[in-house]
Design a protein around this motif. Structure first.
Motif, PDB file in Angstrom:
ATOM      1  N   VAL A  84      32.900  31.604  97.877  1.00 36.60           N
ATOM      2  CA  VAL A  84      33.614  32.719  98.669  1.00 36.60           C
ATOM      3  C   VAL A  84      35.236  32.324  98.629  1.00 36.60           C
ATOM      4  O   VAL A  84      35.996  33.273  98.618  1.00 36.60           O
ATOM      5  CB  VAL A  84      33.003  32.813 100.003  1.00 36.60           C
ATOM      6  N   GLY A  85      35.645  30.918  98.688  1.00 39.70           N
ATOM      7  CA  GLY A  85      36.763  30.606  98.425  1.00 39.70           C
ATOM      8  C   GLY A  85      37.710  31.388  97.453  1.00 39.70           C
ATOM      9  O   GLY A  85      37.176  31.618  96.232  1.00 39.70           O
ATOM     10  N   THR A  86      38.978  31.751  97.703  1.00 41.04           N
ATOM     11  CA  THR A  86      39.745  32.846  96.877  1.00 41.04           C
ATOM     12  C   THR A  86      38.974  33.919  96.512  1.00 41.04           C
ATOM     13  O   THR A  86      39.316  34.506  95.450  1.00 41.04           O
ATOM     14  CB  THR A  86      40.350  31.744  95.717  1.00 41.04           C
ATOM     15  N   ALA A  87      37.993  34.447  97.373  1.00 44.98           N
ATOM     16  CA  ALA A  87      37.336  35.476  97.138  1.00 44.98           C
ATOM     17  C   ALA A  87      36.546  35.626  95.759  1.00 44.98           C
ATOM     18  O   ALA A  87      36.630  36.638  94.997  1.00 44.98           O
ATOM     19  CB  ALA A  87      38.180  36.796  97.271  1.00 44.98           C
ATOM     20  N   GLY A  88      36.253  34.325  95.449  1.00 46.73           N
ATOM     21  CA  GLY A  88      35.450  34.116  94.239  1.00 46.73           C
ATOM     22  C   GLY A  88      36.529  34.317  92.771  1.00 46.73           C
ATOM     23  O   GLY A  88      35.917  34.741  91.595  1.00 46.73           O
TER      24      GLY A  88
ATOM     25  N   ARG B 195      38.563  31.879  91.847  1.00 44.56           N
ATOM     26  CA  ARG B 195      38.946  30.755  90.952  1.00 44.56           C
ATOM     27  C   ARG B 195      38.369  30.823  89.653  1.00 44.56           C
ATOM     28  O   ARG B 195      37.072  31.149  89.469  1.00 44.56           O
ATOM     29  CB  ARG B 195      38.669  29.622  91.686  1.00 44.56           C
ATOM     30  N   CYS B 196      39.017  30.075  88.579  1.00 41.45           N
ATOM     31  CA  CYS B 196      38.128  29.932  87.260  1.00 41.45           C
ATOM     32  C   CYS B 196      36.957  28.783  87.932  1.00 41.45           C
ATOM     33  O   CYS B 196      36.048  28.690  86.989  1.00 41.45           O
ATOM     34  CB  CYS B 196      38.937  29.410  86.257  1.00 41.45           C
ATOM     35  N   THR B 197      37.153  28.232  88.842  1.00 38.09           N
ATOM     36  CA  THR B 197      36.029  26.975  89.168  1.00 38.09           C
ATOM     37  C   THR B 197      35.133  27.644  90.262  1.00 38.09           C
ATOM     38  O   THR B 197      34.056  26.857  90.740  1.00 38.09           O
ATOM     39  CB  THR B 197      36.710  25.899  89.731  1.00 38.09           C
ATOM     40  N   THR B 198      35.132  29.021  90.732  1.00 37.32           N
ATOM     41  CA  THR B 198      34.464  29.554  91.661  1.00 37.32           C
ATOM     42  C   THR B 198      32.952  29.289  91.198  1.00 37.32           C
ATOM     43  O   THR B 198      32.380  29.196  90.049  1.00 37.32           O
ATOM     44  CB  THR B 198      34.333  30.893  91.704  1.00 37.32           C
ATOM     45  N   SER B 199      31.912  28.908  92.243  1.00 37.13           N
ATOM     46  CA  SER B 199      30.639  28.795  91.954  1.00 37.13           C
ATOM     47  C   SER B 199      29.893  29.896  91.644  1.00 37.13           C
ATOM     48  O   SER B 199      29.967  30.941  92.671  1.00 37.13           O
ATOM     49  CB  SER B 199      29.834  28.044  93.093  1.00 37.13           C
TER      50      SER B 199
END
Ligand code: UN1
Length: 515
Positions: free
Chosen positions: A290-294, A296-300
């Motif tokens: 959810v961080g950075t509303a998904g 990030r290039c590293t988003t899960s």
């Protein structure tokens, strides 16, 4: 608030920035773009675009400045970077808030990103005294061998909207200690952050008597981007963005035999085994997805969980998702801001629709938010989404990177199967395992290479939030580049092998006699 921020960061009177923009009107010039606030859909300011001629001038200046800058001793270049890091410390909150305003990440993450630039500046200061080459014994008598690392030239830095400050920092702080000049092409969705960030760095450089070390070109891909990647005056192009963009940049730069540092998409998975600390896994997964509303290039983007704990964990995850406060990213307590623009919302909706058509079940979220209050009604808000993949574990849409807060849940029986699933996508950026068993952790990090195939592998941590001390980047379609810590500095220098004879007898290598 906006005006005070722009003033503090020197953008209110900046020749490139037009602050009297109203409504949705584009200022009366065709060479101006609007920087939009994604939380309101309203313009923050206009920014004038660079033309082909501007690009030529800036590149010529970078090439000229390089000739002198490379002669400055590396530790002195480190002193420049030390002062730049301190200058960012002075405006940490303001610069972080500007990011929040311009690209919508919450303020804590905006500030965290500027901190990442400060961290890499600190790292680069130390690196400036450690641009080490090796010495090696020569096979010939009265000969010595060593390698040295030399400044490379102007570096073209192409960045995406989602990390509009730190990704430039990773490149520019290292490039500067290595003796290179920098020309930054930022995303057209975050030009104000670029101007504010770059002006600070160049102001500090100018105070030390170094002109044109840090410059930027704000322009379209057609005019500025194409010129840059085709231009031999840039021995290195460092580009962050989509795999599609990276394929084009990589091929173009390869054609002129230039060097490329590519940091492209990710489709990062978290594996959770049945013996994991599930409380830790839960909290990390929420931040990771959810961080950075998904964005990030590293988003899960994928959760791969043991089948015996999947239902229970999903229930808890859904509950946690439903408590995530969505709203004005500048407001304290808000955990998720908007997506960057309407196209992103549409891509999100398209992914959800495809998942349903492909047999998956939406456990929570899945739609745009249409009832945001006041000014936020014009923002690009969506609900963070969890999608349960069918028991066949087949879901084609989950193989794609959708830059939005969508988490697909897969289940596994054996760890081997989980690792195979984790590795089954085209991208290879970040990966994580939560486990209480050291054998499982070690199998995930198997030194034979049979574990995670990603550039980043975390144990009992989520997929995002890398520290700058390690090399950052990924394999396969992620592009293979490494930025920030470890020995990533080597990309910004050229290596020279030096062999020095100090006797009077000719000695040829490989024992060749030539008399
Ligand atoms: C990116 O999304 O392009 O590891 C960079 C992280 C951050 C960097 C992300 N330190 O999530």
């Amino acid at each position: 608030m906006t005006h005070a921020l722009l003033t503090k960061l020197g953008l209110d009177n900046h020749p490139r920035v037009i602050t009297d923009v109203r409504g949705d009107e584009t200022p009366e010039k065709d060479n101006v773009i609007l920087s939009m606030n994604p939380a309101t859909g309203k313009p923050i300011a206009g920014v004038t675009l660079d033309s082909k001629e501007d690009y030529e001038r800036i590149t010529a200046q970078a090439a000229e400045a390089f000739k002198e800058f490379r002669k400055i001793p590396a530790p002195k270049r480190g002193e420049l970077v030390r002062r730049i890091g301190n200058a960012y410390r002075d405006v940490l909150e303001e610069l972080g808030s500007l990011e929040t305003l311009e690209m919508g990440k919450i303020k804590a993450e905006g500030i965290g990103e500027v901190q990442e630039t400060i961290d890499i500046a600190d790292f680069a200061v130390g690196q400036s005294r450690q641009l080490w080459g090796k010495t090696m014994p020569s096979e010939r008598p009265e000969h010595a061998m060593k390698e040295q690392w030399l400044p490379l030239g102007p570096v073209g830095i192409i960045t995406a909207f989602n990390f509009p400050n730190a990704v430039w920092g990773w490149n520019a702080m290292l490039a500067a200690v290595c003796g290179d000049t920098c020309v930054w092409k930022p995303s057209l969705m975050a030009p104000l952050t670029c101007i504010a960030t770059n002006e600070i760095a160049q102001r500090v450089a100018s105070e030390m008597g170094y002109e044109n070390i840090f410059q930027y070109v704000i322009g379209t891909d057609d005019i500025v981007g194409e010129s840059m990647i085709n231009d031999k005056r840039y021995p290195l192009i460092s580009a962050t963005g989509s795999c599609r963009m990276g394929r084009h940049v990589g091929a173009t730069v390869a054609k002129r035999l230039g060097k490329c540092l590519l940091e492209l998409g990710g489709n990062n998975a978290v594996i959770i085994t049945e013996d994991a600390n599930l409380d830790l896994a839960l909290k990390s997964t929420v931040f990771g997805s959810v961080g950075t509303a998904g964005q990030r290039c590293t988003t899960s983007r994928r959760l791969i969980i043991h089948e015996s704990i999947a239902d229970d964990f999903c229930d808890k995850l859904v509950k946690a998702y439903e408590t995530v406060k969505i709203g004005d990213p500048l407001e304290d307590g808000v955990l998720m801001g908007p997506l960057i623009n309407e196209q992103s919302v549409q891509a999100y909706e398209h992914a959800v629709k495809s998942a349903k058509e492909q047999g998956a079940t939406v456990l929570t979220g899945g739609e745009r938010i249409t009832d945001m209050p006041g000014e936020l009604a014009g923002g690009h808000f969506v609900k963070p989404t969890i999608i349960r993949v069918p028991s066949s574990n087949e879901l084609p849409i989950a193989m794609e990177e959708t830059f939005a807060p969508i988490l697909y849940v897969f289940t596994f029986k054996t760890l081997e199967e989980a690792i195979d699933m984790q590795n089954s996508v085209d991208q290879g950026l970040s990966s994580a395992i939560f486990t209480g068993a050291s054998n499982s952790a070690q199998r995930f990090l198997d030194p034979s290479g049979a574990g995670s195939d990603c550039g980043l592998a975390y144990v009992n941590l989520g997929t995002s939030g890398a520290e700058i001390g390690g090399a950052f980047g990924g394999e396969k379609d992620t592009g293979g580049g490494r930025e920030s810590g470890s020995d990533a500095w080597k990309a910004y220098m050229r290596r020279q092998t030096c062999t020095i004879g100090f006797g009077d007898t000719l000695a040829l290598a490989q024992g060749i006699k030539f008399e």
